[in-house]
Design a protein around this motif. Structure first.
Motif, PDB file in Angstrom:
ATOM      1  N   ARG A 212       0.802  -1.220   0.000  1.00  0.00           N
ATOM      2  CA  ARG A 212       0.000   0.000   0.000  1.00  0.00           C
ATOM      3  C   ARG A 212       0.827   1.259   0.000  1.00  0.00           C
ATOM      4  O   ARG A 212       0.431   2.269  -0.566  1.00  0.00           O
TER       5      ARG A 212
ATOM      6  N   MET B 271       0.282   4.131  -2.664  1.00  0.00           N
ATOM      7  CA  MET B 271      -0.028   5.491  -2.239  1.00  0.00           C
ATOM      8  C   MET B 271       0.962   6.476  -2.874  1.00  0.00           C
ATOM      9  O   MET B 271       0.557   7.528  -3.385  1.00  0.00           O
ATOM     10  N   GLU B 272       2.221   6.096  -2.864  1.00  0.00           N
ATOM     11  CA  GLU B 272       3.248   6.965  -3.450  1.00  0.00           C
ATOM     12  C   GLU B 272       2.997   7.123  -4.953  1.00  0.00           C
ATOM     13  O   GLU B 272       3.088   8.221  -5.515  1.00  0.00           O
TER      14      GLU B 272
ATOM     15  N   SER C 100      -0.077   9.383  -5.453  1.00  0.00           N
ATOM     16  CA  SER C 100       0.144  10.795  -5.123  1.00  0.00           C
ATOM     17  C   SER C 100       1.136  11.433  -6.092  1.00  0.00           C
ATOM     18  O   SER C 100       1.042  12.628  -6.371  1.00  0.00           O
TER      19      SER C 100
ATOM     20  N   PHE D   2      -8.940   2.822   0.113  1.00  0.00           N
ATOM     21  CA  PHE D   2      -8.658   3.768  -0.979  1.00  0.00           C
ATOM     22  C   PHE D   2      -8.857   5.224  -0.571  1.00  0.00           C
ATOM     23  O   PHE D   2      -8.233   6.112  -1.146  1.00  0.00           O
TER      24      PHE D   2
ATOM     25  N   LYS E 238      -7.742   6.335   2.088  1.00  0.00           N
ATOM     26  CA  LYS E 238      -6.438   6.709   2.659  1.00  0.00           C
ATOM     27  C   LYS E 238      -5.397   6.896   1.564  1.00  0.00           C
ATOM     28  O   LYS E 238      -4.457   7.659   1.709  1.00  0.00           O
ATOM     29  N   LEU E 239      -5.580   6.183   0.451  1.00  0.00           N
ATOM     30  CA  LEU E 239      -4.586   6.231  -0.628  1.00  0.00           C
ATOM     31  C   LEU E 239      -4.816   7.398  -1.583  1.00  0.00           C
ATOM     32  O   LEU E 239      -3.885   7.877  -2.227  1.00  0.00           O
ATOM     33  N   ALA E 240      -6.059   7.819  -1.715  1.00  0.00           N
ATOM     34  CA  ALA E 240      -6.386   8.852  -2.702  1.00  0.00           C
ATOM     35  C   ALA E 240      -7.613   9.617  -2.227  1.00  0.00           C
ATOM     36  O   ALA E 240      -8.336   9.159  -1.341  1.00  0.00           O
TER      37      ALA E 240
END
Ligand code: GDP
Length: 298
Positions: free
Chosen positions: A194, A198-199, A202, A238, A240-242
């Motif tokens: 994850r 996430m990286e 972003s 998701f 949290k990721l985007a």
């Protein structure tokens, strides 16, 4: 088509009360309410939501004789009330291009949904560009190219394993130069790492903002309705990721598990932009809360 397919399945209350009692009237008592709660939970509506809906239905009806038809009507009304605020088509912005980032786990229907959306926007006279941002999955890139051909929309690709952000930047540059209305960017759906994902997401956002500070205008999370409660976890992950701005729910043709949409609407309140109702290019329908509620109740 969505309502028809879903209606062909036994609805929640149909299952609860059975066809035989269709015309009978019975007293709404605790046992019956408990059974109703169970069935709603079993239908993936979530515990809190099921309890609240049942409580609302009980109000003013406890100890009274109610017909199956009245109960179904009451349940459909409750469900439609929860779903109406989230039924919102993808909002359109004047930006050229409007950038739509599409996220979701592999297999959820991202590629298919991008193809269907591209086709719909093309048919509405919009010029569309697709960026095959899942550069690590050759099959996903090929599949997206097939959808692009079907929809008559260009698909920008990059060599396998190359940086998705760099592709997104190039796609943004091209879409701006072409004056395209819409740029849809596919993304990877590997949840195994994850932090990496996430990286990756972003970084895509960072580079497209160099070209348009308002981009992406939408971040759509694609969810497979047949995964039931799992969809809740995916929204939590998701988000949290985007910066997820809305949902597309796929595979509603093959499931009696539509209750998960109620749980999602109740818990997150994210707009549902469209629903997938099949594997073909035209199988993407607007989300209609009333039709949905009626089909679910049966
Ligand atoms: P991705 O890995 O998220 O890009 O998922 P795909 O778009 O490749 O879809 C995975 C599978 O689900 C494919 O076999 C699609 O045909 C199928 N699929 C996608 N959307 C729907 C839908 O609304 N209904 C049905 N029945 N199948 C769908």
């Amino acid at each position: 088509a969505a309502a028809e397919t879903a209606a062909a399945k036994p609805g929640i209350l149909g299952r609860l009360l059975g066809q035989s009692v269709e015309t009978s009237r019975r007293v709404l008592d605790d046992a019956m309410l408990e059974r109703l709660e169970e069935v709603l939970i079993e239908a993936d509506m979530g515990v809190d939501c099921a309890l609240r809906v049942t409580a609302n239905i009980a109000e003013g009806r406890m100890g009274k004789r109610v017909s199956t038809a009245e109960l179904k009507e009451a349940l459909a009304t409750e469900i439609a009330r929860i779903m109406t605020p989230v039924a919102r088509p993808l909002p359109l912005y004047p930006s050229r291009p409007q950038v739509v980032l599409v996220v979701g786990v592999n297999g959820s229907g991202k590629t298919t949904t991008i193809g269907k959306l591209a086709s719909q926007f093309k048919a509405a006279g919009k010029s569309v560009v697709i960026a095959a941002g899942d550069t690590f999955r050759a099959a996903a890139v090929e599949q997206l190219q097939v959808w692009g051909q079907r929809a008559g929309v260009p698909v920008l690709t990059a060599p396998e394993g190359s940086d998705p952000a760099s592709l997104a930047f190039d796609a943004m540059t091209k879409a701006q130069a072409d004056g395209a209305d819409l740029l849809m960017i596919d993304t990877a759906g590997r949840l195994q790492n994850r932090a990496d994902l996430m990286e990756e997401l972003s970084k895509i956002v960072r580079v497209i903002r160099k070209k348009d500070p308002d981009a992406p205008h939408n971040t759509i999370l694609v969810l497979d309705a047949t995964t039931g409660q799992n969809a809740i976890n995916q929204v939590e992950i998701f988000r949290k990721l985007a910066d997820v701005s809305g949902l597309v729910m796929t595979k509603l043709d093959g499931t009696a598990k539509g209750g998960i949409l109620v749980a999602l609407a109740d818990k997150f309140g994210l707009p549902i932009h469209a629903i997938g109702v099949g594997e073909q290019i035209d199988d993407l329908a607007p989300f209609d809360p009333e039709d949905f509620a009626r089909a679910l109740v049966g």
